[in-house]
Motif scaffolding. Structure first.
Motif, PDB file in Angstrom:
ATOM      1  N   VAL A  66     -20.037 -17.981  15.919  1.00 45.70           N
ATOM      2  CA  VAL A  66     -20.058 -19.343  15.378  1.00 45.70           C
ATOM      3  C   VAL A  66     -18.789 -20.047  15.834  1.00 45.70           C
ATOM      4  O   VAL A  66     -17.681 -19.547  15.617  1.00 45.70           O
ATOM      5  CB  VAL A  66     -20.114 -19.354  13.836  1.00 45.70           C
ATOM      6  N   CYS A  81     -18.885 -26.630  14.413  1.00 48.72           N
ATOM      7  CA  CYS A  81     -19.589 -26.664  13.120  1.00 48.72           C
ATOM      8  C   CYS A  81     -19.203 -27.903  12.314  1.00 48.72           C
ATOM      9  O   CYS A  81     -18.029 -28.238  12.192  1.00 48.72           O
ATOM     10  CB  CYS A  81     -19.232 -25.402  12.322  1.00 48.72           C
ATOM     11  N   ILE A  82     -20.242 -28.577  11.787  1.00 45.74           N
ATOM     12  CA  ILE A  82     -19.993 -29.755  10.947  1.00 45.74           C
ATOM     13  C   ILE A  82     -20.245 -29.440   9.471  1.00 45.74           C
ATOM     14  O   ILE A  82     -20.209 -30.334   8.624  1.00 45.74           O
ATOM     15  CB  ILE A  82     -20.863 -30.951  11.393  1.00 45.74           C
ATOM     16  N   GLY A  83     -20.536 -28.173   9.178  1.00 42.36           N
ATOM     17  CA  GLY A  83     -20.649 -27.734   7.792  1.00 42.36           C
ATOM     18  C   GLY A  83     -21.831 -28.278   7.029  1.00 42.36           C
ATOM     19  O   GLY A  83     -21.762 -28.456   5.813  1.00 42.36           O
ATOM     20  N   ASP A  84     -22.925 -28.536   7.717  1.00 42.82           N
ATOM     21  CA  ASP A  84     -24.076 -29.094   6.996  1.00 42.82           C
ATOM     22  C   ASP A  84     -24.828 -28.042   6.184  1.00 42.82           C
ATOM     23  O   ASP A  84     -25.618 -28.383   5.312  1.00 42.82           O
ATOM     24  CB  ASP A  84     -25.036 -29.791   7.968  1.00 42.82           C
ATOM     25  N   GLY A  85     -24.605 -26.772   6.498  1.00 45.20           N
ATOM     26  CA  GLY A  85     -25.172 -25.696   5.682  1.00 45.20           C
ATOM     27  C   GLY A  85     -26.586 -25.274   6.028  1.00 45.20           C
ATOM     28  O   GLY A  85     -27.185 -24.480   5.302  1.00 45.20           O
ATOM     29  N   SER A  86     -27.145 -25.776   7.105  1.00 45.51           N
ATOM     30  CA  SER A  86     -28.519 -25.389   7.465  1.00 45.51           C
ATOM     31  C   SER A  86     -28.638 -23.886   7.660  1.00 45.51           C
ATOM     32  O   SER A  86     -29.593 -23.263   7.187  1.00 45.51           O
ATOM     33  CB  SER A  86     -28.949 -26.098   8.757  1.00 45.51           C
ATOM     34  N   CYS A  87     -27.689 -23.290   8.350  1.00 46.62           N
ATOM     35  CA  CYS A  87     -27.758 -21.842   8.612  1.00 46.62           C
ATOM     36  C   CYS A  87     -27.653 -21.054   7.315  1.00 46.62           C
ATOM     37  O   CYS A  87     -28.315 -20.031   7.144  1.00 46.62           O
ATOM     38  CB  CYS A  87     -26.657 -21.431   9.584  1.00 46.62           C
ATOM     39  N   LEU A 138     -20.320 -20.828   3.967  1.00 46.39           N
ATOM     40  CA  LEU A 138     -19.370 -21.887   4.275  1.00 46.39           C
ATOM     41  C   LEU A 138     -18.020 -21.580   3.657  1.00 46.39           C
ATOM     42  O   LEU A 138     -17.927 -21.168   2.494  1.00 46.39           O
ATOM     43  CB  LEU A 138     -19.870 -23.239   3.765  1.00 46.39           C
ATOM     44  N   CYS A 153     -29.281 -25.060  13.572  1.00 52.71           N
ATOM     45  CA  CYS A 153     -27.946 -25.687  13.608  1.00 52.71           C
ATOM     46  C   CYS A 153     -28.029 -26.991  14.395  1.00 52.71           C
ATOM     47  O   CYS A 153     -28.411 -26.986  15.566  1.00 52.71           O
ATOM     48  CB  CYS A 153     -26.926 -24.747  14.246  1.00 52.71           C
ATOM     49  N   VAL A 195     -25.816 -28.826  15.675  1.00 53.75           N
ATOM     50  CA  VAL A 195     -24.809 -29.061  16.719  1.00 53.75           C
ATOM     51  C   VAL A 195     -24.664 -27.869  17.671  1.00 53.75           C
ATOM     52  O   VAL A 195     -23.755 -27.842  18.494  1.00 53.75           O
ATOM     53  CB  VAL A 195     -23.440 -29.400  16.090  1.00 53.75           C
ATOM     54  N   ILE A 240     -23.958 -22.070  16.752  1.00 53.00           N
ATOM     55  CA  ILE A 240     -24.242 -20.647  16.636  1.00 53.00           C
ATOM     56  C   ILE A 240     -24.812 -20.127  17.953  1.00 53.00           C
ATOM     57  O   ILE A 240     -25.743 -20.696  18.512  1.00 53.00           O
ATOM     58  CB  ILE A 240     -25.255 -20.379  15.500  1.00 53.00           C
TER      59      ILE A 240
HETATM   60  S1  SF4 Z   1     -25.958 -24.936  10.765  1.00 52.07           S
HETATM   61 FE1  SF4 Z   1     -24.225 -23.647  10.142  1.00 52.07          FE
HETATM   62  S2  SF4 Z   1     -22.955 -23.443  11.994  1.00 52.07           S
HETATM   63 FE2  SF4 Z   1     -24.345 -25.154  12.329  1.00 52.07          FE
HETATM   64  S3  SF4 Z   1     -23.198 -26.962  11.677  1.00 52.07           S
HETATM   65 FE3  SF4 Z   1     -24.395 -26.296   9.912  1.00 52.07          FE
HETATM   66  S4  SF4 Z   1     -23.017 -24.951   8.743  1.00 52.07           S
HETATM   67 FE4  SF4 Z   1     -22.160 -25.170  10.815  1.00 52.07          FE
END
Ligand code: SF4
Length: 88
Positions: free
Chosen positions: A5, A10-16, A26, A71, A73, A76
């Motif tokens: 990673v 990483c923009i920290g959106d939390g999808s993963c 996170l 993700c 962006v 990963i």
């Molecule tokens: S999906 Fe995970 S690695 Fe990708 S930006 Fe969101 S928190 Fe970061």
């Protein structure tokens, strides 16, 4: 499987985290890191890139791949045991 990673991306959106909660989490600073890895938080933040080999406690392979694909962006990256990158 090897997971990387890039915390610089990483923009920290939390999808993963929502898809593979046994593998990704996170940090309080909003950057993703990998569960079950040996690196400490300080080491992770210095390099900006965290990586971890798969373990029996992590999510199934398909779930990790789904999380990487989600993700927004492309932070990963996944690799086979021979270090060839898995196309997402
Ligand atoms: S999906 Fe995970 S690695 Fe990708 S930006 Fe969101 S928190 Fe970061």
């Amino acid at each position: 499987m090897l997971i990387k990673v890039d915390q610089n991306v990483c923009i920290g959106d939390g999808s993963c985290v929502m898809i593979a909660a046994q593998s990704f989490k996170l940090n309080p600073d909003g950057k993703c890191y990998i569960l079950n890895e040996d690196l400490g938080p300080e080491e992770k933040n210095q390099s900006g890139v965290v990586e971890a080999p798969n373990t029996v406690t992590m999510d199934p392979r398909d779930i990790i791949i789904e999380a990487a694909r989600a993700c927004p962006v492309g932070a990963i990256h996944l690799y086979e045991d021979d270090l060839s990158e898995i196309s997402l």
